[in-house]
Design an enzyme around this catalytic site. Sequence first.
Site, PDB file in Angstrom:
ATOM      1  CB  CYS A 122      12.371 138.959  42.409  1.00 11.71           C
ATOM      2  SG  CYS A 122      14.057 139.625  42.549  1.00 11.71           S
ATOM      3  CB  CYS A 133      15.237 140.956  46.011  1.00 18.09           C
ATOM      4  SG  CYS A 133      13.779 141.945  45.597  1.00 18.09           S
ATOM      5  CG  HIS A 149      29.803 158.607  44.688  1.00 21.72           C
ATOM      6  ND1 HIS A 149      31.143 158.907  44.789  1.00 21.72           N
ATOM      7  CD2 HIS A 149      29.407 159.138  43.502  1.00 21.72           C
ATOM      8  CE1 HIS A 149      31.538 159.587  43.732  1.00 21.72           C
ATOM      9  NE2 HIS A 149      30.496 159.745  42.931  1.00 21.72           N
ATOM     10  CG  ASN A 202      41.337 168.821  47.477  1.00 23.47           C
ATOM     11  OD1 ASN A 202      41.211 167.759  48.076  1.00 23.47           O
ATOM     12  ND2 ASN A 202      40.421 169.288  46.629  1.00 23.47           N
TER      13      ASN A 202
END
Length: 276
Positions: free
Chosen positions: A171, A168, A126, A236
């Site tokens: 750019c 960035c 992630h 869990n």
Amino acid sequence: MRAITNIINEGLTRARRNNITFLTGAGVSSASGIPTYRGADGIWVKGTKFYKPESFGTFKHFSNNADEVWQYTFFRKKMFAEAKPNEAHFSLVSIEKELKERFHLITQNIDNLHQRAGSKNMYEIHGNLREMRCSDECSKEVYDIPREIPLKDHEEDLTYDEKALLVCPRCGEVTRPNILWFDEYYNERNFKVDTTLRIAKNTSLLMILGSSGATNLPNALVRQTLQYGGSVIDVNLEDNAFTEHFKDKKQYYSYRGSVAEFLDLFEKQIKINETI
């Protein structure tokens, strides 16, 4: 307890050449004081009381509210920086030293606690809050989030000069945190989808640690492990989406207790198992 011990031992025996893989979620970091995402005191509740997670945590929201999302990002970074790795993080480091190249750690967590504890052979599916990239994807470059920007309190805004550091360098477009949002898809470049599916394919024993199974790739990893003959232990405190999806599978097992407790048991089995 005895049944889980037998499952661990069988997995260790079959894993002489195959992977032993750990898949970690927010439940691992909760013992470090980092709230989980969807609980009553969850991180979304603390930081985004005016939004539902599924709307705030999206590229669409970022596109219209970049400053707000970056401010919240530095609030989260402060929360993570103030937390310390817990017993489970250090147990995984110890297990990695025992299992060596057979050990694989796949984490959904973006808090950097596994790295701070000392884990090496790991994959962040992630993303993380150490890095940023161009929001316009003008290149494949990933940059470190500038350390010059101080961590923020909940309602502390970014200054003009701080915002200027979040563009960035190629750019000039605003950058974005290098994390996966709800309206985005897994890919290999940033989130190691192909690599981790290959790992799962060659895994004899996959342990789910503190993950609810609310996202796609973790479920695909479990499915891949089971499809190719591996066993899965879901560690869990309570049943979850993994339980719903895989409870009828022969090689899927549940362990209802703390992650730290399970890892202590796992370490003991490694040390007494003569096949390691």
